[in-house]
Design a protein around this motif. Structure first.
Motif, PDB file in Angstrom:
ATOM      1  N   GLU A 126      30.749  24.560  37.970  1.00  0.00           N
ATOM      2  CA  GLU A 126      31.301  25.911  37.885  1.00  0.00           C
ATOM      3  C   GLU A 126      32.561  25.957  37.035  1.00  0.00           C
ATOM      4  N   THR A 127      33.454  24.986  37.236  1.00  0.00           N
ATOM      5  CA  THR A 127      34.734  24.989  36.525  1.00  0.00           C
ATOM      6  C   THR A 127      34.548  24.805  35.024  1.00  0.00           C
ATOM      7  N   LEU A 128      33.641  23.932  34.633  1.00  0.00           N
ATOM      8  CA  LEU A 128      33.377  23.737  33.203  1.00  0.00           C
ATOM      9  C   LEU A 128      32.818  25.007  32.575  1.00  0.00           C
ATOM     10  N   SER A 129      32.007  25.740  33.337  1.00  0.00           N
ATOM     11  CA  SER A 129      31.472  27.002  32.823  1.00  0.00           C
ATOM     12  C   SER A 129      32.582  28.031  32.649  1.00  0.00           C
ATOM     13  N   VAL A 130      33.509  28.098  33.614  1.00  0.00           N
ATOM     14  CA  VAL A 130      34.625  29.046  33.528  1.00  0.00           C
ATOM     15  C   VAL A 130      35.539  28.703  32.360  1.00  0.00           C
ATOM     16  N   SER A 131      35.773  27.430  32.120  1.00  0.00           N
ATOM     17  CA  SER A 131      36.694  27.009  31.065  1.00  0.00           C
ATOM     18  C   SER A 131      36.192  27.360  29.669  1.00  0.00           C
ATOM     19  N   ARG A 132      34.924  27.711  29.541  1.00  0.00           N
ATOM     20  CA  ARG A 132      34.362  28.076  28.238  1.00  0.00           C
ATOM     21  C   ARG A 132      34.466  29.572  27.961  1.00  0.00           C
ATOM     22  N   LEU A 133      34.968  30.330  28.925  1.00  0.00           N
ATOM     23  CA  LEU A 133      35.097  31.772  28.741  1.00  0.00           C
ATOM     24  C   LEU A 133      36.344  32.111  27.940  1.00  0.00           C
ATOM     25  N   SER A 134      36.312  33.247  27.258  1.00  0.00           N
ATOM     26  CA  SER A 134      37.509  33.789  26.612  1.00  0.00           C
ATOM     27  C   SER A 134      37.980  34.981  27.446  1.00  0.00           C
ATOM     28  N   PHE A 135      39.321  35.154  27.482  1.00  0.00           N
ATOM     29  CA  PHE A 135      39.902  36.159  28.357  1.00  0.00           C
ATOM     30  C   PHE A 135      40.614  37.242  27.545  1.00  0.00           C
ATOM     31  N   CYS A 136      40.869  38.366  28.232  1.00  0.00           N
ATOM     32  CA  CYS A 136      41.432  39.532  27.568  1.00  0.00           C
ATOM     33  C   CYS A 136      42.947  39.600  27.760  1.00  0.00           C
ATOM     34  N   LEU A 180      37.430  32.911  42.135  1.00  0.00           N
ATOM     35  CA  LEU A 180      36.509  32.908  41.003  1.00  0.00           C
ATOM     36  C   LEU A 180      35.985  34.293  40.632  1.00  0.00           C
ATOM     37  N   PRO A 181      35.548  35.131  41.585  1.00  0.00           N
ATOM     38  CA  PRO A 181      35.091  36.473  41.183  1.00  0.00           C
ATOM     39  C   PRO A 181      36.158  37.278  40.455  1.00  0.00           C
ATOM     40  N   GLU A 182      37.419  37.132  40.879  1.00  0.00           N
ATOM     41  CA  GLU A 182      38.503  37.854  40.208  1.00  0.00           C
ATOM     42  C   GLU A 182      38.774  37.282  38.818  1.00  0.00           C
ATOM     43  N   VAL A 183      38.655  35.971  38.676  1.00  0.00           N
ATOM     44  CA  VAL A 183      38.849  35.338  37.364  1.00  0.00           C
ATOM     45  C   VAL A 183      37.771  35.801  36.392  1.00  0.00           C
ATOM     46  N   LEU A 184      36.542  35.903  36.871  1.00  0.00           N
ATOM     47  CA  LEU A 184      35.440  36.329  36.007  1.00  0.00           C
ATOM     48  C   LEU A 184      35.629  37.764  35.513  1.00  0.00           C
ATOM     49  N   LYS A 185      36.305  38.596  36.301  1.00  0.00           N
ATOM     50  CA  LYS A 185      36.554  39.976  35.887  1.00  0.00           C
ATOM     51  C   LYS A 185      37.489  40.050  34.676  1.00  0.00           C
ATOM     52  N   ASN A 239      30.629  37.017  27.524  1.00  0.00           N
ATOM     53  CA  ASN A 239      29.482  37.238  28.390  1.00  0.00           C
ATOM     54  C   ASN A 239      29.524  36.275  29.582  1.00  0.00           C
ATOM     55  N   THR A 240      29.428  36.824  30.788  1.00  0.00           N
ATOM     56  CA  THR A 240      29.507  35.994  32.004  1.00  0.00           C
ATOM     57  C   THR A 240      28.143  35.781  32.658  1.00  0.00           C
ATOM     58  N   LEU A 241      27.067  36.087  31.942  1.00  0.00           N
ATOM     59  CA  LEU A 241      25.734  35.954  32.521  1.00  0.00           C
ATOM     60  C   LEU A 241      25.450  34.513  32.940  1.00  0.00           C
ATOM     61  N   ILE A 242      25.762  33.559  32.068  1.00  0.00           N
ATOM     62  CA  ILE A 242      25.476  32.158  32.355  1.00  0.00           C
ATOM     63  C   ILE A 242      26.281  31.663  33.551  1.00  0.00           C
ATOM     64  N   ILE A 243      27.590  31.969  33.554  1.00  0.00           N
ATOM     65  CA  ILE A 243      28.445  31.501  34.653  1.00  0.00           C
ATOM     66  C   ILE A 243      28.018  32.144  35.967  1.00  0.00           C
ATOM     67  N   ASN A 244      27.581  33.411  35.942  1.00  0.00           N
ATOM     68  CA  ASN A 244      27.110  34.052  37.163  1.00  0.00           C
ATOM     69  C   ASN A 244      25.840  33.378  37.684  1.00  0.00           C
ATOM     70  N   MET A 245      24.969  32.980  36.778  1.00  0.00           N
ATOM     71  CA  MET A 245      23.765  32.252  37.182  1.00  0.00           C
ATOM     72  C   MET A 245      24.127  30.904  37.793  1.00  0.00           C
ATOM     73  N   VAL A 246      25.129  30.241  37.191  1.00  0.00           N
ATOM     74  CA  VAL A 246      25.583  28.957  37.723  1.00  0.00           C
ATOM     75  C   VAL A 246      26.182  29.137  39.114  1.00  0.00           C
ATOM     76  N   VAL A 247      27.009  30.189  39.274  1.00  0.00           N
ATOM     77  CA  VAL A 247      27.637  30.459  40.574  1.00  0.00           C
ATOM     78  C   VAL A 247      26.581  30.714  41.641  1.00  0.00           C
ATOM     79  N   TYR A 248      25.591  31.542  41.334  1.00  0.00           N
ATOM     80  CA  TYR A 248      24.533  31.837  42.308  1.00  0.00           C
ATOM     81  C   TYR A 248      23.745  30.575  42.656  1.00  0.00           C
ATOM     82  N   PHE A 249      23.501  29.738  41.661  1.00  0.00           N
ATOM     83  CA  PHE A 249      22.765  28.495  41.905  1.00  0.00           C
ATOM     84  C   PHE A 249      23.546  27.589  42.854  1.00  0.00           C
ATOM     85  N   VAL A 250      24.845  27.436  42.591  1.00  0.00           N
ATOM     86  CA  VAL A 250      25.680  26.576  43.436  1.00  0.00           C
ATOM     87  C   VAL A 250      25.790  27.147  44.841  1.00  0.00           C
ATOM     88  N   VAL A 251      25.924  28.481  44.948  1.00  0.00           N
ATOM     89  CA  VAL A 251      26.021  29.116  46.264  1.00  0.00           C
ATOM     90  C   VAL A 251      24.753  28.884  47.074  1.00  0.00           C
TER      91      VAL A 251
END
Length: 319
Positions: free
Chosen positions: A159-169, A181-186, A191-203
């Motif tokens: 999950e953390t490696l996926s988050v670290s690849r995101l760009s922020f505003c 994590l949900p607040e960080v993704l906001k 695009n957060t589609l991949i990280i959301n899929m990873v999060v759901y998989f881990v959950v």
């Protein structure tokens, strides 16, 4: 004006509980007290189990492991929150935020898996008592505990490696007291589609499957208890798993409350308060649940406190 992506974000603001300065001392004292109670209570559990040979059993080994995880879990978020309140700051570095995300998931998942292992331990003790010492031998207990840590680290790392690849505003304010994590993704502009899929998989793997294992274990446990003819035997069997069942109910009740409240309302305040139950209240109450409902643990804690008190008196007398 549309938010602009930042490729080198360095700081994030944790907005915390309140903007009102007169409430900050009360908030600081309140959460510092909770943190100290959590640390002291769980540390006593670890010391009591380690110092009493009668408690060197699988159940208490996993209990001390759970106490260590609870200490680590709370220490991931609370000290930084207290530091920010004391210094009238809301800043956390980007690296610190990503580290919080990583360790928060490590300890949350380990907590979950240790509770699952404890349910399996109670299942073997009640449903297969004659084979308990063979099945739950020290090697198996060590493998189960180590496996819980390794699986949690791998899931959190994914999950953390996926988050670290995101760009922020430009807007890097998180309406929370830690980097949830949900607040960080906001905050992400990419695009957060991949990280959301990873999060759901881990959950699913580290949340739903362990919970299913706990429910199955207790279904088998209750089925075995109902077949016991004597009332005293039923009570004794229930007593051996009562504390663990209380902790499981508290852990999943509060953690599910976070996600259900988030799904039911868009209020960040509701999610914030639910997270307090999940991250602080539950680890604080676990030692009380086990010590108040368990005669052996109560006796071990009393002997430990008496030993500590006598050592303190001797040291004071030596001066």
């Amino acid at each position: 004006m549309a938010p602009r992506n930042l490729t080198g974000i360095s700081e994030i603001l944790l907005m915390g509980f309140s903007e009102e300065s007169e409430l900050q001392p009360f908030i600081f004292i309140f959460f510092l007290s909770m943190y100290l109670i959590t640390m002291f209570g769980n540390l006593l559990i670890i010391l009591a189990v380690g110092s009493n040979s009668h408690l060197h059993t699988p159940m208490y080994f996993f209990l001390s492991s759970l106490s260590f995880v609870d200490i680590s879990f709370t220490s991931t978020t609370v000290p930084k929150m207290l530091w920010n309140i004391q210094n009238k700051s809301k800043v956390i570095t980007y690296e610190g935020c990503i580290s919080q995300v990583f360790f928060f998931f490590v300890f949350a998942c380990t907590d979950n898996l240790i509770l699952t292992v404890m349910a399996y331990d109670r299942f073997v003790a009640i449903c297969h008592p004659l084979h308990y010492t063979v099945i739950m031998n020290p090697q198996v207990c060590g493998i189960l505990a180590l496996g819980s840590w390794l699986v949690s680290v791998m899931g959190s790392l994914l999950e953390t490696l996926s988050v670290s690849r995101l760009s922020f505003c430009m807007n890097v304010d998180i309406p929370h007291f830690f980097c949830d994590l949900p607040e960080v993704l906001k905050l992400a502009c990419s695009n957060t589609l991949i990280i959301n899929m990873v999060v759901y998989f881990v959950v699913v793997v580290l949340g739903v499957f362990p919970l299913s294992g706990i429910l199955f274990s207790y279904f088998r446990i209750f089925s075995s208890i109902l077949r016991i003819s004597s009332s005293r035997g039923k009570y004794k069997a229930f007593a051996t798993c009562g504390s663990h069942l209380s902790v499981v109910s508290l852990f999943y009740g509060t953690s599910l409350g976070v996600y259900l409240s988030s799904a039911a309302t868009s209020s960040s305040r509701t999610s914030l308060l639910a997270s307090v139950m999940y991250t602080m209240v539950t680890p604080m109450l676990n030692p009380f649940i086990y010590s108040l409902r368990n005669r052996d643990m109560k006796g071990a804690l009393m002997r430990l406190l008496s030993r500590i008190a006598s050592l303190s008196v001797r040291r004071i007398g030596s001066f």
